[in-house]
Structures are given as C-alpha cells and as structure tokens.
Design an enzyme around this catalytic site. Structure first.
Site, PDB file in Angstrom:
ATOM      1  N   HIS A  98       0.835  -1.206   0.000  1.00 15.98           N
ATOM      2  CA  HIS A  98       0.000   0.000   0.000  1.00 15.98           C
ATOM      3  C   HIS A  98       0.870   1.255   0.000  1.00 15.98           C
ATOM      4  CE1 HIS A  98      -3.349   2.680   1.528  1.00 15.98           C
ATOM      5  NE2 HIS A  98      -2.281   3.338   1.971  1.00 15.98           N
ATOM      6  N   GLU A  99       1.814   1.305   0.918  1.00 17.41           N
ATOM      7  CA  GLU A  99       2.625   2.511   1.057  1.00 17.41           C
ATOM      8  C   GLU A  99       3.543   2.731  -0.143  1.00 17.41           C
ATOM      9  OE1 GLU A  99       2.319   4.907   3.185  1.00 17.41           O
ATOM     10  OE2 GLU A  99       0.694   3.875   4.208  1.00 17.41           O
ATOM     11  N   HIS A 114       1.852   4.334  -3.050  1.00 21.84           N
ATOM     12  CA  HIS A 114       1.805   5.803  -3.034  1.00 21.84           C
ATOM     13  C   HIS A 114       2.977   6.366  -3.842  1.00 21.84           C
ATOM     14  CE1 HIS A 114      -1.596   6.714  -0.531  1.00 21.84           C
ATOM     15  NE2 HIS A 114      -1.155   5.979   0.475  1.00 21.84           N
ATOM     16  N   TYR A 160      -3.904  15.004  -2.910  1.00 23.39           N
ATOM     17  CA  TYR A 160      -4.286  14.289  -1.695  1.00 23.39           C
ATOM     18  C   TYR A 160      -5.355  15.061  -0.929  1.00 23.39           C
ATOM     19  CZ  TYR A 160      -3.462  10.739   1.865  1.00 23.39           C
ATOM     20  OH  TYR A 160      -3.590   9.670   2.730  1.00 23.39           O
ATOM     21  N   GLU A 182      -5.729   6.999  -2.001  1.00 25.68           N
ATOM     22  CA  GLU A 182      -5.739   5.963  -0.971  1.00 25.68           C
ATOM     23  C   GLU A 182      -6.273   4.642  -1.509  1.00 25.68           C
ATOM     24  OE1 GLU A 182      -4.712   5.463   2.128  1.00 25.68           O
ATOM     25  OE2 GLU A 182      -3.640   7.360   2.003  1.00 25.68           O
ATOM     26  N   ASP A 202      -9.069  14.901   7.798  1.00 34.58           N
ATOM     27  CA  ASP A 202      -8.344  13.936   6.970  1.00 34.58           C
ATOM     28  C   ASP A 202      -8.406  14.320   5.494  1.00 34.58           C
ATOM     29  OD1 ASP A 202      -6.844  11.673   6.334  1.00 34.58           O
ATOM     30  OD2 ASP A 202      -8.598  10.354   6.263  1.00 34.58           O
ATOM     31  N   HIS A 221      -9.275   8.710   3.807  1.00 38.94           N
ATOM     32  CA  HIS A 221      -9.205   7.320   4.278  1.00 38.94           C
ATOM     33  C   HIS A 221     -10.580   6.708   4.501  1.00 38.94           C
ATOM     34  CE1 HIS A 221      -5.036   8.540   5.421  1.00 38.94           C
ATOM     35  NE2 HIS A 221      -4.777   7.271   5.160  1.00 38.94           N
TER      36      HIS A 221
END
Length: 369
Positions: free
Chosen positions: A187-188, A191, A202, A211, A284, A289
């Site tokens: 996942h990271e 990005h 974002y 996301e 957020d 998210h």
C-alpha cells in the site's frame, strides 16, 4: 495535510515509463480518525502512543516539501533495473531518518525479524509490479528501495515519505510491528507509484482515489505473493496488524467497507461502500481514508465478478488508468470510473471485463456517463 494547489502539470505518461515524481505526499497506513479515537482513551498506555504518533505525523506533513525539493526525476532504466536494490536502516527507536544502515541487497538474513520482513516486503512489491505490469520498481526505472525499521517509540504507523518506507514497531497492544503485513508495505509503496504517475492530489475525491489505489494494489500484492485467486482472497487491508486486544479483523475491508473493526477504543469502521454513505468532512483532507471505501468496493466487485487472478484483468485496467496519462490530478470518482470503462474496452473489448466495470460503478452509485 496542506493542499496540493501549486503542482505543475505532468507531461504525458507512458504505461510502463517513468515521469517526474511531482510532489510526494505524506501518507500513513493508520488513518487519523483511528488515532484521534485512541488519543481520547483514559488509559495512558493507549493514549500516549496515539498522541505521540499524531504529533509526529503532523510535523512530518509540514516537512514533506523538503523531500519534494530533493526528489529527482528518474533516468532511463539501467541494465539491472529489473532486479531489486534494497537497503534497510535501523532508526534505533529514534525519529531521525534514515538511521543506521544494517542490511544491503546482497546480505544474508538478519537476526532482526523486522529487517527481514521489510526486505521481503519490498521485494514482494518489486516482483509484483515487474511480473504483473513490466514496471521496473516504483518509478519505472529501477528506483532503489530503502526502508527504515524501529522508528520512534511505540510509533503506531508506517509511511512512505517520497523517498523511503518507514516502519514503527507499534505499541504491542493495539498494533503489532508494521513490517508484518505485506499489503501494508505494498500500500505505502504504491503511493510512490502514484507519485511517479498520476500524482493524484491528496484531498477530497482525488485523495480518496489516491488511498484506494494503494489499497487495491496492496491487496493485489498480497494475493500475488500468496498465489491467491479473487475468490480465495480476504480483501482485507492490514489483517495481520491489529493486536489481540482489538475487536476487529483489519483496518479496512474492500469486500464489505464499514465492517473491518468495531472496537471500544478504536471506534467503528466508518467507511461507506456506496455513494449513499459518502462522508462530507473537513478532517483527513476531506475524508480520504474514509471515502476510499467506495472505489475500493467497486474494484472488489469487478475482481470478484471476473474471478481468477485479480491482477490480470481488474488490476490491469486500474493500472492502465493510473499510468495512462489521462487521469487528472484532481480526478473525481466519476472521472476515474469513466477512464476504467474506457480502459477495459481498449484492452479487452466489450466483453466480460467491460461489463463488469460498468456494473460495479453503477452498484456503488457512481455514474460514469
């Protein structure tokens, strides 16, 4: 996180090529709403790590443009671009990056399990993108993959900062070591792929798509590593991350958004599965998210309808859109839906794939006309 209002227009992107990295965003796997809930706990053992993590993440967000200023555009893929080049550092529970170098690509297994898991997770992500989409590392040109483990004191997060992966050890109560789940690593690092391709803003729906893309490919990386078909996958994000004292099974569920956890301390999973439950909030970055559950669920519906290995058809369509050069940085869900329908037809014709994509977006309440 501050808004990406000063981003330059990207040049047209090629499917497997690399582009200017744009401005990286500071992206963490644990969303702020979970940490906010933990920070309100009466138990110091729980609220203190959460408050430290929140303070740290806020500071990191304000410093992210320093990384952006140092980021360099990738060159042409070298002869060894189809092989991973991984380096692992140990922060020694401090918050200074990168830390002490402890493991290189050619080294044998470490005595430190976190080092070995980080090395393996970086490799699984590299292998997936290379074998599934012929993409050579995160930037398409063989970018070296760096990671830092043992970051901070009971740091309850992991993040991609535009240059490297950083893993906390967790608090060993609600969250385990963040090197454990390969889908979190995938996942990271995705990005980073987004940073070098569509570079989605974002915030709002484009941030939720940012996301969601990371969840989609994080899940596919886990499925690829385990040799799973769509019907065998759990479609959970971070299933191996939650500690024994959490009432829940993961951070998010792509199959059933809103059902991943329901815990006295963490709260209840707030993700909607359809536009009927879309959350309007200033928190957020506009709920990136939370509302990511909607495109997440659309992808699950496509993949489950088509069956087989989800990266071969559903994943290929999503990858074509991410890297195809037509996705605007401020894309809405409808923009993304239209492009996936177009991409499905371009690659597979008007058969099952196209039909599955059209139906999925309709099921989650997004019009792609």
């Amino acid at each position: 996180m501050d808004l990406n209002t000063d981003l330059d227009n990207d040049e047209t992107r090629k499917t497997t090529g690399a582009t200017s990295p744009g401005h990286p965003v500071f992206c963490t796997i644990i969303p702020p709403h979970i940490l906010d809930n933990l920070a309100q706990s009466d138990d110091p053992a729980r609220h203190e790590p959460a408050r430290r993590t929140l303070e740290h993440d806020h500071a990191r967000r304000t410093r992210r443009r320093e990384v952006a200023a140092r980021a360099a555009a990738p060159g042409e893929p070298g002869a060894d671009a189809d092989k991973p080049n991984r380096t692992i550092y140990n922060a020694g529970h401090q918050e200074t990056l990168p830390g002490t170098k402890v493991h290189s690509e050619s080294d044998g297994p470490s005595k430190d399990a976190s080092v070995n898991r980080a090395h393996a997770g970086l490799g699984a992500t590299f292998d997936f993108y290379l074998k599934a989409f012929h993409r050579k590392s995160i930037d398409g040109a063989g970018l070296a993959l760096d990671a830092t483990v043992h970051y901070g004191q009971k740091y309850d997060n992991a993040f991609w900062d535009g240059e490297r992966m950083v893993f906390g050890d967790g608090d060993n109560d609600l969250f385990k070591d963040f090197t454990i789940p390969v889908d979190v690593i995938g996942h990271e690092l995705t990005h980073g792929v987004t940073q070098y391709t569509a570079n989605l803003d974002y915030q709002g729906q484009s941030g939720a798509l940012n996301e969601s893309v990371s969840d989609v490919f994080g899940s596919l990386i886990k499925q690829y590593a385990l040799g799973q078909t769509a019907d065998q996958a759990d479609w959970l994000i971070g299933a191996d991350l939650l500690g024994p004292n959490v009432t829940g099974k993961a951070l998010r569920s792509m199959k059933a958004p809103g059902t991943a956890y329901d815990d006295d301390v963490l709260g209840k999973d707030p993700q909607p599965a359809t536009m009927e439950g879309y959350v309007k909030t200033a928190d957020d970055n506009g709920g990136v998210h939370i509302n990511s559950g909607i495109p997440n669920h659309a992808f699950y519906l496509v993949a489950s309808k088509l069956g087989g290995k989800a990266w071969e058809r559903a994943g290929q369509v999503w990858y074509d859109v991410l890297t195809g050069g037509e996705l605007p940085k401020n894309a809405t869900f409808a923009d993304f839906a239209k492009l996936t329908i177009k991409a499905a037809q371009a690659r597979f014709g008007t058969g099952d794939e196209h039909e599955a994509v059209v139906k999925a977006w309709s099921q989650v309440g997004i019009s792609a006309k």
